[in-house]
Design an enzyme around this catalytic site. Sequence first.
Site, PDB file in Angstrom:
ATOM      1  N   HIS A  53      33.295  44.023  44.712  1.00 19.27           N
ATOM      2  CA  HIS A  53      34.163  44.736  43.752  1.00 19.27           C
ATOM      3  C   HIS A  53      35.157  43.785  43.082  1.00 19.27           C
ATOM      4  O   HIS A  53      36.206  44.217  42.624  1.00 19.27           O
ATOM      5  CB  HIS A  53      34.960  45.855  44.432  1.00 19.27           C
ATOM      6  CG  HIS A  53      34.147  46.749  45.306  1.00 19.27           C
ATOM      7  ND1 HIS A  53      33.585  47.929  44.870  1.00 19.27           N
ATOM      8  CD2 HIS A  53      33.778  46.633  46.613  1.00 19.27           C
ATOM      9  CE1 HIS A  53      32.933  48.505  45.868  1.00 19.27           C
ATOM     10  NE2 HIS A  53      33.018  47.731  46.931  1.00 19.27           N
ATOM     11  N   SER A  94      40.085  24.025  21.357  1.00 16.24           N
ATOM     12  CA  SER A  94      40.486  25.109  20.461  1.00 16.24           C
ATOM     13  C   SER A  94      40.965  24.492  19.150  1.00 16.24           C
ATOM     14  O   SER A  94      41.527  23.397  19.141  1.00 16.24           O
ATOM     15  CB  SER A  94      41.620  25.907  21.104  1.00 16.24           C
ATOM     16  OG  SER A  94      42.407  26.549  20.115  1.00 16.24           O
TER      17      SER A  94
END
Length: 431
Positions: free
Chosen positions: A159, A281
Amino acid sequence: MSDYIWKKDSTAEVDERVMRFLAGQDVVLDRELLTFDIRASQAHARGLARIDVLTPDQADAMVKSLDRLQEAFASGRFVLDERFEDGHSAIESWLIEELGEIGGRIHAGRSRNDQVAVALRLYMKDRLDHLAGLCALVAGTCLARAEAEAGLPLPGHTHLQQAMPSSLGLWWAGHAEAFIDNLALAREIGQWLDASPLGTASGFGVNLPLDRDGVAEELGFPRLVINPQYAQNARGKIELRALDALSAATADVRRICWDLSLFASQEFGFVKVPAAYCTGSSIMPNKHNPDAVELLRALHATIVGARAELETVLSLPSGYHRDLQDTKPPLLRAFGRGLAGLSLVPGLLEGLEWDNQRMRAAVAPELHATDRANELVGQGHPFRTAYRMAAAELDEFAGRDPEASLAARVSPGACASLQLDRLQRRLEALR
Ligand code: ARG
């Protein structure tokens, strides 16, 4: 455009706009199939000589002329372009141009329908082999790293919540086994579609005693697609299964890449993705983005999209329909992009740098609770009682070592018993 091979004296003026739509991208796509089409044409010519439809000299001249076409194509001297309706027509035009009347004999006993079907099967066999090879490489890389990094602790998640102490070895071995399965699937599907449709012609056979078995053997097929109708009906059906094999691998790449993109985040900080697989970036000078990991994660979408496109094209009655031409773009696109992506995976995996201290430190003490419950089972407590006893001790595990937890995890396949030799043996048997 060279003359259409189907042109007759009675053929009306063709509308070039319509013809361009029909041929579509076909001639470009057929560049990927031409080499296979040439090989199949050579085998067909030899087969025709065995039943005296061609003389041995005529067949020999054709085979040699087709060798020259292959050379010219490979070197770029021959370009398959809009001068031709498709690759099949280009082959016949080449033969007629080089050999005159003899070239016009190649199409005896075949149709473009079985010609494209055989070229596609040869193409798929080739790509599935390539896929199998890449799966073996990925599995081999994962196994080697599982061996080298077997005992390094890593928090195990379910999970996406921390669950139990785990190991890098278990993580690697898990992905190794996935790719051994994917290798097995690529091989199985390769065998399943390994049959020759050549000599079924337009879907009804021909009134010549074709040596279909001999031609199939020469092309490396162990058996025939016997029924001519089925040779056409199988088109698209086998492409879907070939894409199944590819998609099994890309789905597992997606999972590995998901793990890596989480593990490489600052929040986890478990792994550094090799610089060659990252970009910067355009605005944020501080960034190193794992773009290759992300586009490899997206790879599966291309295959799923191609499968959907194929499924949709296949809503057809029996026999050949020109719709079947539209099974080629998704197949070729999926294998082109899929194999290009997969071929980057071994290098990515080899270059990963783990932060072992950070991974070890991330194993919180309470992750030992399940170990504790099983220890109490070892002392004779029923598991449900042991579970509650361990739950009451959650803040008492601070002194436990993740390494000791891994060393005690002896069930077959678990951290102390990864069984890498068994995985290795299965990999070797499939290679
Ligand atoms: N480009 C065609 C295809 O992929 C080749 C077969 C053409 N056959 C025909 N009967 N028009 O299906």
